[in-house]
Scaffold this motif. Sequence first.
Motif, PDB file in Angstrom:
ATOM      1  N   ALA A   1       0.840  -1.191   0.000  1.00  3.41           N
ATOM      2  CA  ALA A   1       0.000   0.000   0.000  1.00  3.41           C
ATOM      3  C   ALA A   1       0.876   1.242   0.000  1.00  3.41           C
ATOM      4  CB  ALA A   1      -0.924   0.016   1.212  1.00  3.41           C
ATOM      5  N   ALA A   2       0.325   2.357  -0.481  1.00  4.96           N
ATOM      6  CA  ALA A   2       1.061   3.614  -0.492  1.00  4.96           C
ATOM      7  C   ALA A   2       0.099   4.774  -0.322  1.00  4.96           C
ATOM      8  CB  ALA A   2       1.859   3.769  -1.784  1.00  4.96           C
ATOM      9  N   ILE A   3       0.655   5.903   0.115  1.00  5.57           N
ATOM     10  CA  ILE A   3      -0.160   7.097   0.362  1.00  5.57           C
ATOM     11  C   ILE A   3       0.644   8.326  -0.033  1.00  5.57           C
ATOM     12  CG2 ILE A   3       0.629   7.258   2.771  1.00  5.57           C
ATOM     13  CD1 ILE A   3      -2.276   8.128   3.481  1.00  5.57           C
ATOM     14  N   THR A   4      -0.032   9.305  -0.611  1.00  7.74           N
ATOM     15  CA  THR A   4       0.652  10.519  -1.028  1.00  7.74           C
ATOM     16  C   THR A   4       1.100  11.350   0.176  1.00  7.74           C
ATOM     17  OG1 THR A   4      -1.490  11.641  -1.197  1.00  7.74           O
ATOM     18  CG2 THR A   4      -0.587  10.667  -3.219  1.00  7.74           C
ATOM     19  N   SER A   5       1.902  12.360  -0.096  1.00  9.74           N
ATOM     20  CA  SER A   5       2.456  13.185   0.982  1.00  9.74           C
ATOM     21  C   SER A   5       1.360  13.838   1.820  1.00  9.74           C
ATOM     22  CB  SER A   5       3.375  14.256   0.401  1.00  9.74           C
ATOM     23  OG  SER A   5       2.677  15.053  -0.542  1.00  9.74           O
ATOM     24  N   SER A   6       0.282  14.246   1.182  1.00  8.48           N
ATOM     25  CA  SER A   6      -0.810  14.906   1.898  1.00  8.48           C
ATOM     26  C   SER A   6      -1.794  13.920   2.513  1.00  8.48           C
ATOM     27  CB  SER A   6      -1.581  15.817   0.939  1.00  8.48           C
ATOM     28  OG  SER A   6      -2.262  15.029  -0.035  1.00  8.48           O
ATOM     29  N   GLY A   7      -1.713  12.676   2.085  1.00 10.93           N
ATOM     30  CA  GLY A   7      -2.688  11.682   2.527  1.00 10.93           C
ATOM     31  C   GLY A   7      -3.951  11.673   1.688  1.00 10.93           C
ATOM     32  N   GLY A   8      -3.978  12.472   0.642  1.00 10.99           N
ATOM     33  CA  GLY A   8      -5.179  12.599  -0.154  1.00 10.99           C
ATOM     34  C   GLY A   8      -5.455  11.446  -1.105  1.00 10.99           C
ATOM     35  N   SER A   9      -4.426  10.701  -1.447  1.00 13.04           N
ATOM     36  CA  SER A   9      -4.599   9.562  -2.353  1.00 13.04           C
ATOM     37  C   SER A   9      -3.869   8.347  -1.808  1.00 13.04           C
ATOM     38  CB  SER A   9      -4.052   9.882  -3.750  1.00 13.04           C
ATOM     39  OG  SER A   9      -4.817  10.895  -4.365  1.00 13.04           O
ATOM     40  N   THR A  10      -4.453   7.195  -2.070  1.00 12.16           N
ATOM     41  CA  THR A  10      -3.859   5.934  -1.647  1.00 12.16           C
ATOM     42  C   THR A  10      -3.898   4.938  -2.807  1.00 12.16           C
ATOM     43  OG1 THR A  10      -5.980   5.152  -0.798  1.00 12.16           O
ATOM     44  CG2 THR A  10      -4.497   6.209   0.783  1.00 12.16           C
ATOM     45  N   ASN A  11      -3.098   3.911  -2.672  1.00 12.53           N
ATOM     46  CA  ASN A  11      -3.056   2.836  -3.670  1.00 12.53           C
ATOM     47  C   ASN A  11      -2.765   1.536  -2.948  1.00 12.53           C
ATOM     48  OD1 ASN A  11      -0.880   1.376  -5.931  1.00 12.53           O
ATOM     49  ND2 ASN A  11      -2.957   1.874  -6.517  1.00 12.53           N
ATOM     50  N   TYR A  12      -3.429   0.466  -3.370  1.00 13.02           N
ATOM     51  CA  TYR A  12      -3.280  -0.823  -2.701  1.00 13.02           C
ATOM     52  C   TYR A  12      -3.013  -1.939  -3.704  1.00 13.02           C
ATOM     53  CZ  TYR A  12      -5.470   1.477   1.300  1.00 13.02           C
ATOM     54  OH  TYR A  12      -5.753   2.324   2.342  1.00 13.02           O
ATOM     55  N   ALA A  13      -2.259  -2.917  -3.248  1.00 11.27           N
ATOM     56  CA  ALA A  13      -2.147  -4.150  -4.008  1.00 11.27           C
ATOM     57  C   ALA A  13      -3.488  -4.866  -3.957  1.00 11.27           C
ATOM     58  CB  ALA A  13      -1.056  -5.032  -3.411  1.00 11.27           C
ATOM     59  N   ASP A  14      -3.754  -5.668  -4.965  1.00 10.87           N
ATOM     60  CA  ASP A  14      -5.028  -6.383  -4.992  1.00 10.87           C
ATOM     61  C   ASP A  14      -5.216  -7.234  -3.732  1.00 10.87           C
ATOM     62  OD1 ASP A  14      -5.065  -7.042  -8.598  1.00 10.87           O
ATOM     63  OD2 ASP A  14      -5.697  -5.301  -7.427  1.00 10.87           O
ATOM     64  N   SER A  15      -4.137  -7.795  -3.224  1.00 12.40           N
ATOM     65  CA  SER A  15      -4.228  -8.656  -2.041  1.00 12.40           C
ATOM     66  C   SER A  15      -4.611  -7.880  -0.785  1.00 12.40           C
ATOM     67  CB  SER A  15      -2.893  -9.370  -1.819  1.00 12.40           C
ATOM     68  OG  SER A  15      -1.852  -8.421  -1.630  1.00 12.40           O
ATOM     69  N   ALA A  16      -4.420  -6.564  -0.807  1.00 14.08           N
ATOM     70  CA  ALA A  16      -4.693  -5.722   0.366  1.00 14.08           C
ATOM     71  C   ALA A  16      -6.026  -4.989   0.285  1.00 14.08           C
ATOM     72  CB  ALA A  16      -3.570  -4.703   0.537  1.00 14.08           C
ATOM     73  N   LYS A  17      -6.564  -4.861  -0.898  1.00 12.67           N
ATOM     74  CA  LYS A  17      -7.797  -4.093  -1.074  1.00 12.67           C
ATOM     75  C   LYS A  17      -8.936  -4.683  -0.254  1.00 12.67           C
ATOM     76  CE  LYS A  17      -6.796  -2.339  -5.696  1.00 12.67           C
ATOM     77  NZ  LYS A  17      -7.106  -2.427  -7.139  1.00 12.67           N
ATOM     78  N   GLY A  18      -9.619  -3.800   0.468  1.00 16.17           N
ATOM     79  CA  GLY A  18     -10.759  -4.218   1.273  1.00 16.17           C
ATOM     80  C   GLY A  18     -10.398  -4.760   2.636  1.00 16.17           C
ATOM     81  N   ARG A  19      -9.109  -5.027   2.870  1.00 14.62           N
ATOM     82  CA  ARG A  19      -8.687  -5.567   4.175  1.00 14.62           C
ATOM     83  C   ARG A  19      -7.715  -4.641   4.900  1.00 14.62           C
ATOM     84  NH1 ARG A  19      -5.815 -10.246   4.507  1.00 14.62           N
ATOM     85  NH2 ARG A  19      -4.708  -9.823   2.556  1.00 14.62           N
ATOM     86  N   PHE A  20      -6.843  -3.977   4.146  1.00 17.01           N
ATOM     87  CA  PHE A  20      -5.814  -3.113   4.737  1.00 17.01           C
ATOM     88  C   PHE A  20      -6.139  -1.649   4.459  1.00 17.01           C
ATOM     89  CE2 PHE A  20      -2.124  -6.425   4.218  1.00 17.01           C
ATOM     90  CZ  PHE A  20      -2.866  -7.331   4.961  1.00 17.01           C
ATOM     91  N   THR A  21      -5.734  -0.797   5.399  1.00 16.40           N
ATOM     92  CA  THR A  21      -5.903   0.642   5.224  1.00 16.40           C
ATOM     93  C   THR A  21      -4.614   1.350   5.620  1.00 16.40           C
ATOM     94  OG1 THR A  21      -8.270   0.501   5.732  1.00 16.40           O
ATOM     95  CG2 THR A  21      -7.239   2.675   5.846  1.00 16.40           C
ATOM     96  N   ILE A  22      -4.099   2.154   4.708  1.00 18.94           N
ATOM     97  CA  ILE A  22      -2.915   2.957   5.000  1.00 18.94           C
ATOM     98  C   ILE A  22      -3.364   4.372   5.350  1.00 18.94           C
ATOM     99  CG2 ILE A  22      -2.536   3.590   2.569  1.00 18.94           C
ATOM    100  CD1 ILE A  22       0.501   3.462   3.179  1.00 18.94           C
ATOM    101  N   SER A  23      -2.695   4.960   6.328  1.00 21.83           N
ATOM    102  CA  SER A  23      -2.997   6.332   6.720  1.00 21.83           C
ATOM    103  C   SER A  23      -1.718   6.964   7.247  1.00 21.83           C
ATOM    104  CB  SER A  23      -4.105   6.373   7.776  1.00 21.83           C
ATOM    105  OG  SER A  23      -3.685   5.685   8.946  1.00 21.83           O
TER     106      SER A  23
END
Length: 124
Positions: free
Chosen positions: A49-71
Motif C-alpha cells: 500500500a502507499a499514500i501521497t504526501s498529503s494523505g489525499g490519495s492511496t493505492n493498494y495491491a489487490d491482495s490488500a484491497k478491502g482488508r488493509f488501510t494505510i494512513s
Amino acid sequence: QVHLVESGGGLMQAGGSLRLSCAASGSTFSSYAMGWFRQAPGKEREFVAAITSSGGSTNYADSAKGRFTISRDNAKNTVYLQMNSLRPDDTAVYYCATGRWRAGTLARYNVDYWGQGTQVTVSS
C-alpha cells in the motif's frame, strides 16, 4: 537522510487484526509519499500500500484491497497500516518506505529509504 522505524508486528490468528506503525525522522516527512511493502520467505519484496504526501490519495495491491488501510499523521511523522481479516499468506516481514509518488503509486524503484522491517506471522 530519513530514518524509518516500524513497530506493531507480531503473531496473530487468521481473521484477526494488527496495526503497524512507522515513525520517521526528519522535517521533510510531509513532503514524501509513504508506503508499505512485504517480503515472505523465499519471495521477492512486494508492494502492499502507499499514500501521497498529503494523505489525499492511496493505492493498494489487490491482495490488500478491502482488508488493509494505510494512513498517515504528518504532525506525528508516522504512517500506519491497519490490517484486518488477516490470512496465513499475509505472513511476511513488512517494510515501511518513503519515496516519490509516480503514476498513482509508490513503486519499489522510486523508494529512497527503507525501514528495518517488522515480522507479521498469521497462524491458521
